[in-house]
Write a protein that holds these residues in place. Structure first.
Motif, PDB file in Angstrom:
ATOM      1  N   LEU A 124      -3.784   3.070  36.770  1.00 17.04           N
ATOM      2  CA  LEU A 124      -4.563   4.228  36.327  1.00 17.04           C
ATOM      3  C   LEU A 124      -5.131   4.902  37.559  1.00 17.04           C
ATOM      4  O   LEU A 124      -5.724   4.246  38.415  1.00 17.04           O
ATOM      5  CB  LEU A 124      -5.706   3.791  35.396  1.00 17.04           C
ATOM      6  CG  LEU A 124      -6.762   4.852  35.053  1.00 17.04           C
ATOM      7  CD1 LEU A 124      -6.158   5.998  34.234  1.00 17.04           C
ATOM      8  CD2 LEU A 124      -7.939   4.217  34.309  1.00 17.04           C
ATOM      9  N   ILE A 125      -4.934   6.217  37.636  1.00 19.50           N
ATOM     10  CA  ILE A 125      -5.585   7.012  38.668  1.00 19.50           C
ATOM     11  C   ILE A 125      -6.646   7.857  37.967  1.00 19.50           C
ATOM     12  O   ILE A 125      -6.344   8.566  37.004  1.00 19.50           O
ATOM     13  CB  ILE A 125      -4.598   7.931  39.412  1.00 19.50           C
ATOM     14  CG1 ILE A 125      -3.527   7.112  40.119  1.00 19.50           C
ATOM     15  CG2 ILE A 125      -5.358   8.821  40.425  1.00 19.50           C
ATOM     16  CD1 ILE A 125      -2.412   7.956  40.746  1.00 19.50           C
ATOM     17  N   VAL A 126      -7.874   7.754  38.430  1.00 22.70           N
ATOM     18  CA  VAL A 126      -8.977   8.570  37.915  1.00 22.70           C
ATOM     19  C   VAL A 126      -9.287   9.587  39.004  1.00 22.70           C
ATOM     20  O   VAL A 126      -9.793   9.227  40.073  1.00 22.70           O
ATOM     21  CB  VAL A 126     -10.215   7.705  37.587  1.00 22.70           C
ATOM     22  CG1 VAL A 126     -11.354   8.582  37.090  1.00 22.70           C
ATOM     23  CG2 VAL A 126      -9.861   6.633  36.559  1.00 22.70           C
ATOM     24  N   ALA A 127      -8.944  10.839  38.745  1.00 22.50           N
ATOM     25  CA  ALA A 127      -9.144  11.900  39.725  1.00 22.50           C
ATOM     26  C   ALA A 127     -10.283  12.792  39.259  1.00 22.50           C
ATOM     27  O   ALA A 127     -10.212  13.388  38.185  1.00 22.50           O
ATOM     28  CB  ALA A 127      -7.865  12.717  39.887  1.00 22.50           C
ATOM     29  N   GLY A 128     -11.339  12.857  40.042  1.00 22.54           N
ATOM     30  CA  GLY A 128     -12.471  13.696  39.695  1.00 22.54           C
ATOM     31  C   GLY A 128     -13.776  13.078  40.128  1.00 22.54           C
ATOM     32  O   GLY A 128     -13.807  12.108  40.886  1.00 22.54           O
ATOM     33  N   ALA A 129     -14.852  13.634  39.632  1.00 25.39           N
ATOM     34  CA  ALA A 129     -16.199  13.163  39.942  1.00 25.39           C
ATOM     35  C   ALA A 129     -17.080  13.435  38.733  1.00 25.39           C
ATOM     36  O   ALA A 129     -16.677  14.141  37.809  1.00 25.39           O
ATOM     37  CB  ALA A 129     -16.741  13.878  41.176  1.00 25.39           C
ATOM     38  N   GLY A 130     -18.272  12.890  38.758  1.00 25.58           N
ATOM     39  CA  GLY A 130     -19.207  13.138  37.667  1.00 25.58           C
ATOM     40  C   GLY A 130     -20.241  12.050  37.570  1.00 25.58           C
ATOM     41  O   GLY A 130     -20.206  11.055  38.314  1.00 25.58           O
ATOM     42  N   PRO A 131     -21.162  12.193  36.623  1.00 22.86           N
ATOM     43  CA  PRO A 131     -22.286  11.272  36.529  1.00 22.86           C
ATOM     44  C   PRO A 131     -21.925   9.831  36.179  1.00 22.86           C
ATOM     45  O   PRO A 131     -22.695   8.920  36.455  1.00 22.86           O
ATOM     46  CB  PRO A 131     -23.175  11.890  35.450  1.00 22.86           C
ATOM     47  CG  PRO A 131     -22.294  12.810  34.687  1.00 22.86           C
ATOM     48  CD  PRO A 131     -21.247  13.275  35.640  1.00 22.86           C
ATOM     49  N   ASN A 132     -20.751   9.581  35.591  1.00 20.26           N
ATOM     50  CA  ASN A 132     -20.357   8.215  35.229  1.00 20.26           C
ATOM     51  C   ASN A 132     -19.408   7.588  36.251  1.00 20.26           C
ATOM     52  O   ASN A 132     -18.870   6.506  36.010  1.00 20.26           O
ATOM     53  CB  ASN A 132     -19.710   8.190  33.841  1.00 20.26           C
ATOM     54  CG  ASN A 132     -20.735   8.256  32.734  1.00 20.26           C
ATOM     55  OD1 ASN A 132     -21.875   8.646  32.965  1.00 20.26           O
ATOM     56  ND2 ASN A 132     -20.338   7.894  31.539  1.00 20.26           N
TER      57      ASN A 132
END
Length: 186
Positions: A124-132
């Motif tokens: 799994l690639i999680v691309a991004g950013a954010g509060p979690n």
């Protein structure tokens, strides 16, 4: 993009029985009833305004908010993007790209890897950013640190390469979030 306060309720930030929910819905009704026209991005959202705000159907206009396909660069190289994470070309890759926030529920996708230990070529690639993001990183360290990879920040010019690196694009939403919100990445 979203219908408020329903979107907040689906994220379990407020209860539909709360005063805040009722106040926000009344405020939205007050404003929308005084508008000459409303624009929504889905037929479901249109129906919400008809059913819950008593807006006449002829004042609601549906305009889909989708991607400009001319921005997709099919010449991008997904294999090169995979190699940044040490993922082999023959691995099966899931990709989540976007805001790693409350509404997305990315941690549910990460948690599912605890049941997929025997699928060693699944990544799994999680691309991004954010509060979690920090929560997701900590969860990954406990569950599958060698098979879940983070790419942050995710730059717009990397979108095609990131998407082409995947066999499956995942777009989770928490609870009934999809009933009151349409993720822009869709």
């Amino acid at each position: 993009q979203d219908v408020y306060p329903e979107s907040l309720s689906s994220q379990e930030r407020i209860s539909q029985e709360s005063r805040v929910f009722r106040l926000l819905r009344k405020l939205d009704s007050f404003i929308s009833q005084r508008c000459k026209s409303l624009i929504v991005i889905s037929e479901h959202f249109r129906q919400i305004y008809i059913d819950t705000r008593s807006i006449p159907a002829e004042r609601i206009h549906l305009i889909h908010n989708w991607i400009d396909t001319s921005s997709i660069q099919l010449k991008a190289n997904g294999i090169d993007f995979r190699s940044r994470f040490g993922i082999s070309p023959d691995a099966f890759v899931l990709l989540y790209g976007g805001n790693i926030g409350v509404a997305a529920g990315v941690e549910n996708v990460i948690s599912s890897f605890q049941y997929l230990q025997d699928l060693s070529t699944l990544h799994l690639i999680v691309a991004g950013a954010g509060p979690n993001l920090a929560v997701c990183r900590a969860l990954t360290e406990r569950i599958a640190p060698d098979r879940i990879h983070f790419h942050t920040p995710w730059l717009q010019e990397e979108t095609s390469a990131a998407m082409l690196s995947a066999d499956v694009l995942v777009l989770p939403t928490r609870g009934n979030q999809s009933m009151a919100s349409v993720p822009s990445k869709l």
